[in-house]
Scaffold this motif. Structure first.
Motif, mmCIF file in Angstrom:
data_model
loop_
_atom_site.group_PDB
_atom_site.id
_atom_site.type_symbol
_atom_site.label_atom_id
_atom_site.label_comp_id
_atom_site.label_asym_id
_atom_site.label_seq_id
_atom_site.Cartn_x
_atom_site.Cartn_y
_atom_site.Cartn_z
ATOM 1 N N ALA A 160 0.823 -1.217 0.000
ATOM 2 C CA ALA A 160 0.000 0.000 0.000
ATOM 3 C C ALA A 160 0.851 1.258 0.000
ATOM 4 O O ALA A 160 0.512 2.238 -0.646
ATOM 5 C CB ALA A 160 -0.948 -0.011 1.204
ATOM 6 N N GLY A 161 1.952 1.275 0.722
ATOM 7 C CA GLY A 161 2.799 2.461 0.801
ATOM 8 C C GLY A 161 3.802 2.578 -0.334
ATOM 9 O O GLY A 161 4.302 3.665 -0.613
ATOM 10 N N PHE A 162 4.108 1.487 -1.014
ATOM 11 C CA PHE A 162 5.135 1.524 -2.044
ATOM 12 C C PHE A 162 4.703 2.293 -3.285
ATOM 13 O O PHE A 162 5.545 2.839 -3.983
ATOM 14 C CB PHE A 162 5.576 0.110 -2.421
ATOM 15 C CG PHE A 162 6.410 -0.529 -1.365
ATOM 16 C CD1 PHE A 162 7.714 -0.126 -1.158
ATOM 17 C CD2 PHE A 162 5.885 -1.508 -0.548
ATOM 18 C CE1 PHE A 162 8.487 -0.690 -0.162
ATOM 19 C CE2 PHE A 162 6.648 -2.081 0.439
ATOM 20 C CZ PHE A 162 7.951 -1.677 0.632
ATOM 21 N N GLY A 163 3.412 2.361 -3.530
ATOM 22 C CA GLY A 163 2.939 3.095 -4.694
ATOM 23 C C GLY A 163 3.210 4.583 -4.613
ATOM 24 O O GLY A 163 3.228 5.269 -5.622
ATOM 25 N N MET A 164 3.453 5.077 -3.401
ATOM 26 C CA MET A 164 3.690 6.508 -3.255
ATOM 27 C C MET A 164 5.149 6.828 -2.904
ATOM 28 O O MET A 164 5.490 7.971 -2.652
ATOM 29 C CB MET A 164 2.749 7.106 -2.210
ATOM 30 C CG MET A 164 2.994 6.650 -0.795
ATOM 31 S SD MET A 164 1.871 7.356 0.429
ATOM 32 C CE MET A 164 2.294 9.071 0.385
ATOM 33 N N LEU A 165 6.047 5.858 -2.920
ATOM 34 C CA LEU A 165 7.434 6.116 -2.551
ATOM 35 C C LEU A 165 8.055 7.226 -3.393
ATOM 36 O O LEU A 165 8.838 8.022 -2.887
ATOM 37 C CB LEU A 165 8.276 4.848 -2.666
ATOM 38 C CG LEU A 165 8.229 3.893 -1.485
ATOM 39 C CD1 LEU A 165 9.105 2.682 -1.743
ATOM 40 C CD2 LEU A 165 8.623 4.566 -0.193
ATOM 41 N N TYR A 166 7.710 7.288 -4.659
ATOM 42 C CA TYR A 166 8.287 8.318 -5.518
ATOM 43 C C TYR A 166 7.908 9.714 -5.035
ATOM 44 O O TYR A 166 8.650 10.671 -5.249
ATOM 45 C CB TYR A 166 7.854 8.116 -6.977
ATOM 46 C CG TYR A 166 6.427 8.508 -7.239
ATOM 47 C CD1 TYR A 166 6.115 9.771 -7.738
ATOM 48 C CD2 TYR A 166 5.377 7.643 -6.967
ATOM 49 C CE1 TYR A 166 4.803 10.148 -7.953
ATOM 50 C CE2 TYR A 166 4.073 8.008 -7.178
ATOM 51 C CZ TYR A 166 3.787 9.264 -7.678
ATOM 52 O OH TYR A 166 2.481 9.637 -7.879
ATOM 53 N N ARG A 167 6.769 9.870 -4.369
ATOM 54 C CA ARG A 167 6.316 11.173 -3.883
ATOM 55 C C ARG A 167 6.930 11.547 -2.539
ATOM 56 O O ARG A 167 6.791 12.680 -2.092
ATOM 57 C CB ARG A 167 4.789 11.177 -3.726
ATOM 58 C CG ARG A 167 4.060 11.128 -5.040
ATOM 59 C CD ARG A 167 2.552 11.254 -4.916
ATOM 60 N NE ARG A 167 2.096 11.886 -3.698
ATOM 61 C CZ ARG A 167 1.036 11.501 -3.006
ATOM 62 N NH1 ARG A 167 0.324 10.480 -3.407
ATOM 63 N NH2 ARG A 167 0.672 12.129 -1.912
ATOM 64 N N LEU A 168 7.600 10.622 -1.892
ATOM 65 C CA LEU A 168 8.114 10.875 -0.551
ATOM 66 C C LEU A 168 9.435 11.630 -0.545
ATOM 67 O O LEU A 168 9.917 12.022 0.504
ATOM 68 C CB LEU A 168 8.257 9.568 0.225
ATOM 69 C CG LEU A 168 6.958 8.813 0.458
ATOM 70 C CD1 LEU A 168 7.215 7.553 1.254
ATOM 71 C CD2 LEU A 168 5.945 9.685 1.158
ATOM 72 N N ASP A 169 10.031 11.841 -1.704
ATOM 73 C CA ASP A 169 11.258 12.623 -1.824
ATOM 74 C C ASP A 169 12.340 12.075 -0.897
ATOM 75 O O ASP A 169 12.954 12.814 -0.127
ATOM 76 C CB ASP A 169 10.963 14.101 -1.520
ATOM 77 C CG ASP A 169 12.050 15.029 -2.038
ATOM 78 O OD1 ASP A 169 12.771 14.644 -2.978
ATOM 79 O OD2 ASP A 169 12.185 16.137 -1.491
ATOM 80 N N LEU A 170 12.555 10.749 -0.960
ATOM 81 C CA LEU A 170 13.574 10.113 -0.135
ATOM 82 C C LEU A 170 14.937 10.190 -0.810
ATOM 83 O O LEU A 170 15.036 10.107 -2.027
ATOM 84 C CB LEU A 170 13.225 8.643 0.114
ATOM 85 C CG LEU A 170 11.933 8.378 0.874
ATOM 86 C CD1 LEU A 170 11.665 6.876 0.944
ATOM 87 C CD2 LEU A 170 11.977 8.979 2.265
ATOM 88 N N THR A 171 15.969 10.322 -0.012
ATOM 89 C CA THR A 171 17.324 10.303 -0.534
ATOM 90 C C THR A 171 17.713 8.865 -0.867
ATOM 91 O O THR A 171 17.065 7.908 -0.421
ATOM 92 C CB THR A 171 18.307 10.867 0.501
ATOM 93 O OG1 THR A 171 18.265 10.021 1.660
ATOM 94 C CG2 THR A 171 17.967 12.303 0.882
ATOM 95 N N LYS A 172 18.809 8.727 -1.604
ATOM 96 C CA LYS A 172 19.308 7.388 -1.920
ATOM 97 C C LYS A 172 19.650 6.646 -0.630
ATOM 98 O O LYS A 172 19.332 5.468 -0.481
ATOM 99 C CB LYS A 172 20.539 7.501 -2.819
ATOM 100 C CG LYS A 172 21.125 6.183 -3.249
ATOM 101 C CD LYS A 172 22.316 6.410 -4.186
ATOM 102 C CE LYS A 172 22.853 5.125 -4.739
ATOM 103 N NZ LYS A 172 23.617 4.338 -3.813
#
Length: 138
Positions: free
Chosen positions: A7-19
């Protein structure tokens, strides 16, 4: 074999996480027990993916600020919990029950939802242009 909630992986791109944060999240996912509990120090997790202590601390802070990683109220040493929307479970039934419970707890205000940064406009993309000299006014 664990069943991964997605459920949360679909929005990972929007979370602005660093490498570094993505790598640390991968280490947490790899080390978790069914239900998302991770018993490892931040240093161990960081070393697993080649991060320095400072980089691991910064990455963990980012994961916690996005609510992907939850810490117990008593801040027990070496204990982290993955948000139920990204945790893994022992069976499909456990997964469905955990997701339903998490949705109810989020609605009741007992569990934070995964949060993306709120930008009125997207941050500018890094420009890969060489620096150039500018003449001083005068």
């Amino acid at each position: 074999m664990l069943i991964q909630a997605s459920a949360g992986f679909g929005m990972l791109y929007r979370l602005d996480l660093t490498k570094a944060a993505m790598e640390l999240l991968s280490a947490l996912i790899e080390r978790q027990e069914p239900g998302g509990e991770v018993n490892a120090s931040q240093a161990e997790l960081g070393a697993r993916v080649g991060l320095s202590r400072n980089s691991a601390n910064t990455a963990m802070s980012l994961l916690e600020s996005r609510n992907l990683v939850l810490r117990p109220k008593d801040r027990k040493y070496r204990t982290y919990y993955l948000h139920p929307y990204v945790a893994s479970y022992a069976s499909q039934e456990e997964l469905e029950e955990a997701i339903e419970d998490a949705a109810e707890r989020i609605e009741a205000g007992e569990l934070p939802d995964i949060t993306a940064p709120l930008y009125e406009t997207a941050p500018p993309k890094r420009q890969n242009q060489p620096l150039r000299a500018v003449r001083a006014a005068g």
